[in-house]
Design an enzyme around this catalytic site. Sequence first.
Site, PDB file in Angstrom:
ATOM      1  N   PHE A 196       0.698  -1.272   0.070  1.00  0.00           N
ATOM      2  CA  PHE A 196       0.121   0.145   0.041  1.00  0.00           C
ATOM      3  C   PHE A 196       0.733   1.220  -0.058  1.00  0.00           C
ATOM      4  O   PHE A 196       0.432   2.244  -0.600  1.00  0.00           O
ATOM      5  CB  PHE A 196      -1.005   0.131   1.243  1.00  0.00           C
ATOM      6  CG  PHE A 196      -2.168  -0.905   1.122  1.00  0.00           C
ATOM      7  CD1 PHE A 196      -3.313  -0.583   0.591  1.00  0.00           C
ATOM      8  CD2 PHE A 196      -1.873  -2.261   1.611  1.00  0.00           C
ATOM      9  CE1 PHE A 196      -4.534  -1.363   0.478  1.00  0.00           C
ATOM     10  CE2 PHE A 196      -3.003  -3.218   1.422  1.00  0.00           C
ATOM     11  CZ  PHE A 196      -4.171  -2.809   1.074  1.00  0.00           C
ATOM     12  N   HIS A 217      -5.101  -6.173  11.270  1.00  0.00           N
ATOM     13  CA  HIS A 217      -5.919  -5.159  10.408  1.00  0.00           C
ATOM     14  C   HIS A 217      -6.989  -5.888   9.439  1.00  0.00           C
ATOM     15  O   HIS A 217      -7.415  -5.327   8.427  1.00  0.00           O
ATOM     16  CB  HIS A 217      -4.935  -4.567   9.200  1.00  0.00           C
ATOM     17  CG  HIS A 217      -3.867  -3.505   9.752  1.00  0.00           C
ATOM     18  ND1 HIS A 217      -2.576  -3.319   9.256  1.00  0.00           N
ATOM     19  CD2 HIS A 217      -3.939  -3.166  10.940  1.00  0.00           C
ATOM     20  CE1 HIS A 217      -2.020  -2.524  10.176  1.00  0.00           C
ATOM     21  NE2 HIS A 217      -2.749  -2.372  11.019  1.00  0.00           N
TER      22      HIS A 217
END
Length: 272
Positions: free
Chosen positions: A57, A143
Amino acid sequence: MITGAGPFGGGAILRPMRSGSTPDNPVAAARGLVAGASRIVGFTGAGISTESGVPDFRSPGGVWAENRIVDFQEFVSSEAGRIEYWRQKSIGWPAMRDAQPNAGHHAFFELHRQGRLDALVTQNIERLHQRSGVPAEKVFELHGTTTEAACLTCGDRITSDEACRRIEAGEKAPRCRECGGFLKPATISFGQAMPHEVLEQSVAAAEACDLMLAVGSSLVVEPAASIPRVARFAGARLIIVNRDPTPLDRIADAVVRGEIGVVLPELVRLDG
């Protein structure tokens, strides 16, 4: 001995690095630490999965470099935000779905097979650790997971395959068919609270281990990045395997640079 305040409060003692942990022989130093450990906790970030073709990311060319971030507040308050979130999800899902565990993931499974892996705390969301054979109950997903979508109202879940099929069929931002609530990938977005139970389990595992093996993480995303600190302040040894420097390198017993799929199998093998 170095003393200091622990990452979640309280005092702690840091042990000095072993003499074998030198810049010219980091693999040997790390391998010795792994060989001498009986209660190992892994901590993994995106770097272990990029070798499986999963885009990360944060790096240049990563997901956030090519797409704008839709935070949790925008998702729950804006139909346009939900549509954009799901657009990105549907584009990225095939790479996540089709990725296969690599040698780094299998190295953690080898530690489990040896009976020395207490837990595996991960920032990753694609469940490659579980697919490598590590039992799901040992993997703490800080997450969340992108393999499912969850209703924010009733908690009902469907697979990401089903959610993306519905998008392909014309639903731009699918809703829960049980209660009509917003469906969202079961991951933690910016502004969304991390599951308290998972964080507690991760901290407890870190406090009880004798070695923390942190792999493929920049160690900058909090509160996840404090998990290796918890282990270190509780007296465990700390090994960091990462492509780039991290803020915790200075307190690690060994820091190894290199390809994770090459380095980790070397660290965990039992033969000489």
